[in-house]
Design a protein around this motif. Structure first.
Motif, PDB file in Angstrom:
ATOM      1  N   ARG A   1       0.826  -1.209   0.000  1.00 48.15           N
ATOM      2  CA  ARG A   1       0.000   0.000   0.000  1.00 48.15           C
ATOM      3  C   ARG A   1       0.857   1.256   0.000  1.00 48.15           C
TER       4      ARG A   1
ATOM      5  N   ARG B   1       1.063   4.315  -2.668  1.00 47.28           N
ATOM      6  CA  ARG B   1       0.905   5.738  -2.328  1.00 47.28           C
ATOM      7  C   ARG B   1       2.050   6.559  -2.923  1.00 47.28           C
TER       8      ARG B   1
ATOM      9  N   TRP C   1       7.621   4.838  18.396  1.00 49.59           N
ATOM     10  CA  TRP C   1       8.465   5.747  17.628  1.00 49.59           C
ATOM     11  C   TRP C   1       9.753   6.039  18.363  1.00 49.59           C
ATOM     12  N   ASN C   2      10.846   5.983  17.622  1.00 47.39           N
ATOM     13  CA  ASN C   2      12.146   6.290  18.195  1.00 47.39           C
ATOM     14  C   ASN C   2      12.893   7.129  17.164  1.00 47.39           C
ATOM     15  N   ASP C   3      13.818   7.967  17.625  1.00 45.62           N
ATOM     16  CA  ASP C   3      14.555   8.783  16.650  1.00 45.62           C
ATOM     17  C   ASP C   3      15.867   8.103  16.287  1.00 45.62           C
TER      18      ASP C   3
ATOM     19  N   PHE D   1      12.057  10.620  13.245  1.00 46.12           N
ATOM     20  CA  PHE D   1      11.410   9.575  14.042  1.00 46.12           C
ATOM     21  C   PHE D   1      10.837   8.490  13.138  1.00 46.12           C
TER      22      PHE D   1
ATOM     23  N   TYR E   1       8.980   4.264  13.180  1.00 43.83           N
ATOM     24  CA  TYR E   1       8.188   3.336  13.993  1.00 43.83           C
ATOM     25  C   TYR E   1       8.835   1.948  14.034  1.00 43.83           C
TER      26      TYR E   1
ATOM     27  N   GLU F   1       7.150   2.121   6.102  1.00 49.81           N
ATOM     28  CA  GLU F   1       5.778   2.192   5.580  1.00 49.81           C
ATOM     29  C   GLU F   1       4.775   2.598   6.649  1.00 49.81           C
ATOM     30  N   LYS F   2       5.218   2.608   7.929  1.00 46.63           N
ATOM     31  CA  LYS F   2       4.333   3.008   9.023  1.00 46.63           C
ATOM     32  C   LYS F   2       4.900   4.226   9.745  1.00 46.63           C
TER      33      LYS F   2
ATOM     34  N   GLY G   1       4.933   7.483   8.743  1.00 49.32           N
ATOM     35  CA  GLY G   1       4.435   8.771   8.286  1.00 49.32           C
ATOM     36  C   GLY G   1       5.250   9.354   7.145  1.00 49.32           C
ATOM     37  N   ALA G   2       5.269  10.679   7.080  1.00 49.65           N
ATOM     38  CA  ALA G   2       5.931  11.375   5.981  1.00 49.65           C
ATOM     39  C   ALA G   2       7.433  11.111   5.983  1.00 49.65           C
TER      40      ALA G   2
ATOM     41  N   GLU H   1       8.270   7.817   4.331  1.00 50.08           N
ATOM     42  CA  GLU H   1       8.185   7.905   2.872  1.00 50.08           C
ATOM     43  C   GLU H   1       9.395   8.658   2.314  1.00 50.08           C
TER      44      GLU H   1
END
Lengths: 190, 253
Positions: free
Chosen positions: A19, A23, A115-117, A129, A131, A173-174, A176-177, A180
Motif C-alpha cells: 500500500r 501511495r 516511535w524512536n529517533d 522519528f 516506527y 511504511e508506518k 508517516g511522511a 516515505e
C-alpha cells in the motif's frame, strides 16, 4: 516494465508495504523468484527462522544476486536475514552477507514498540522519528555498515547500508511522511 | 531521545461513519473515518484506534471496507477494536490492513482466544483491552462496554492476558472515563509495574498536564483519548508541543 520487485515468499505481510509503494506511485512486480534485473524489496514479519524457512526455495538465488550487486532494500526481518545468525532461531543460518549476529534487547520491555529517533552514521541520510516493533536487532561486526543507530536501553543498529544492500529495522511504511522520505531517498541513490 | 510515549486518538465508528462529538467544520465529510484519520495523522498522532460500535452484522461488514480504506491512505499504525471475538474476525481485519486488533469481552469470556490470535498473528498485533473500575480491593474488570461486572480482579486478569500472549494492554479507567479529570495514575502505574508489555492508558485525558502525569507518574507507554481531540479542545500537535521537553514524545512531528 515495473521498476522494482517485491519478494513474496508467503510468510511476509506484504499488505502495508504494498500500500505504501502504491501511495508513493512506484511500479513494482510481486515476485516469488527474484530476477536480479531490478532492485529488490523484501519486507519480513515474524520470526527469523520462519522467514528463512519461507525463503528456502529462493535462498541460493537470493544470495547469488545480492552478491552480484542487485540493489536490495530489506525491512525489519528483511534486515536481520542479511546477517549470519540470530539468537531468536539458534541453528538457523542467515544469508551471511553481513558479518555478525542478531541479538535480543536487554530491556525491561521487549519488544520495543513505538516511535524512536534515529541518528545517521553515513552522510546524506536525513534524521527523524520512525516506527519500530522489534525484539531483536543486528550487531554487524563492521561498524561502517551501520546506517542508523538509535537508543533503546543502549545504542542499537537501526539500519544497515553496505554496497548494494540497504536495510531498515524499523517500518518506513508506518513512519508517516518521514518514512516515505526515507524510501524516496533510497530510490534516488539507485 | 529513545522510545517516545505515544499519543493515540480513538475514533468510534458505527456503520462506516465516525460518531460522537465530532465538531470539525472544515472537513469535506466530517463523519468519514479516513478523513478524520488523515487529519490526526497530519496533526502528529502516533497511532490511531478505530472502535467499531456497530450493532449490526451489516455494520461489521462495512467496517472491513473502512479498515481497507484507512490502510490505503494512512502511513501510521492503527488498531481496530469492537466485536473481535474469534481468530477468524481478527485475521480478516489484519488482512484488510489493520496493524493490530483489540479484544475485550470475548477474551474475558474465553481467555484462550488471546493465545489463539497471538500465536499465528504475533503478539505485537494483539491488544487486550481491559475496562477497570475501582473496587473495595483494587480494581474489577467490566465487560460489555462497562455494563457488566465480571467479578474478576483487573490486575490479575492483566497478568494472565500477558502470559497468554497479549502484546499490549489498553487499560481504561471506568471511574475516570468521560470526566476529563485526568487518567487514573494509580491504576496505570500498578499495571505498568506489574507487566512487561506496553500499557496504553485511557479514560480521563484532559490537558497536557494529565498526559505528562500519566507518562511520568503512571508510567504508561502510551495514552489514548477521544473527546479532547474530537471537540477541538486540543490538537495532537499542540498537546505534544506542551509535552516536549517534559516527557519524550515524537515532536516536532
Amino acid at each position: 516494465m515495473p521498476e522494482l520487485e517485491l519478494l513474496d515468499y508467503g510468510g511476509g505481510n506484504l499488505g502495508s508495504l504494498r500500500r505504501c509503494l502504491e501511495r508513493l506511485g512506484w511500479s513494482f512486480a510481486l515476485v516469488t523468484q527474484p530476477s536480479g534485473d531490478r532492485p529488490l524489496i523484501l519486507p519480513g514479519v515474524g520470526a527469523f527462522g520462519a522467514v528463512m524457512a519461507g525463503l528456502s526455495e529462493v535462498r541460493l538465488r537470493l544470495g547469488e544476486i545480492l552478491r552480484e550487486g542487485t540493489p536490495y532494500l530489506g525491512i525489519c526481518v528483511g534486515l536481520q536475514i542479511l546477517l549470519q545468525s540470530s539468537q531468536e532461531s539458534p541453528g538457523v543460518e542467515g544469508l551471511g552477507l553481513i558479518e555478525g549476529e542478531v541479538v535480543r534487547f536487554q530491556a525491561p520491555k521487549v519488544p520495543q514498540m513505538g516511535w524512536n529517533d534515529v541518528q545517521a552514521r553515513q552522510s546524506g541520510w536525513p534524521e527523524g522519528f520512525v516506527y519500530f516493533v522489534n525484539s531483536y536487532y543486528a550487531q554487524p561486526v563492521d561498524p561502517t555498515a551501520v546506517l542508523y543507530q538509535a537508543e533503546y536501553h543502549g545504542l542499537f543498529c537501526a539500519a544497515i547500508r553496505q554496497k548494494n544492500l540497504t536495510a531498515f529495522q524499523f517500518h518506513p511504511e508506518k513512519s508517516g511522511a518521514f518514512g516515505e522520505q526515507l524510501l524516496r531517498h533510497w530510490k534516488e541513490q539507485l | 531521545m529513545g522510545l517516545c510515549h505515544r499519543i493515540i486518538p480513538c475514533l468510534d465508528v458505527a456503520d462506516g461513519q465516525t460518531v460522537k462529538g465530532i465538531k470539525f467544520q472544515n472537513l469535506r465529510a466530517m463523519g468519514d473515518p479516513v478523513e478524520l484519520g488523515l487529519m490526526y495523522q497530519r496533526q502528529g498522532a502516533d497511532e490511531l484506534m478505530f472502535l467499531d460500535i456497530s450493532a449490526s452484522n451489516e455494520g461489521r461488514i462495512t467496517m472491513l471496507s473502512v479498515v481497507e480504506r484507512v490502510a490505503d491512505n494512512l502511513s501510521i499504525p492503527f488498531s481496530v477494536g469492537g466485536g473481535v471475538n474469534s481468530l477468524e474476525t481478527a485475521q480478516r481485519l489484519l488482512r484488510c490492513g489493520a496493524d493490530k486488533i483489540s479484544i475485550n469481552t470475548a477474551a474475558v469470556e474465553r481467555p484462550d482466544l488471546i493465545r489463539e490470535i497471538a500465536q499465528p498473528c504475533g503478539s505485537q498485533c494483539c491488544i487486550v483491552a481491559i475496562d477497570a473500575r475501582r473496587a473495595a480491593n483494587g480494581w474489577e474488570v467490566l465487560t460489555h462496554g462497562g455494563r457488566r461486572s465480571s467479578g474478576r480482579d483487573a490486575l490479575e486478569w492483566g497478568r494472565q492476558a500477558a502470559d497468554l500472549g497479549a502484546g499490549e494492554i489498553l487499560l481504561t479507567s471506568w471511574d475516570q472515563d468521560g470526566t476529563r479529570a485526568g487518567f487514573d495514575l494509580e491504576l496505570t502505574r500498578a499495571f505498568a509495574e506489574a507487566l512487561t508489555i506496553p500499557i496504553i492508558a485511557s479514560g480521563g485525558g484532559s490537558g497536557p498536564d494529565s498526559f505528562a502525569d500519566v507518562f511520568r507518574l503512571g508510567k504508561a507507554d502510551a495514552a489514548l483519548a477521544a473527546s479532547i481531540f474530537h471537540e477541538g479542545e486540543w490538537t495532537v500537535r499542540a498537546l505534544k508541543e506542551r509535552l516536549a521537553g517534559k516527557v519524550s514524545v515524537r515532536y516536532p512531528c
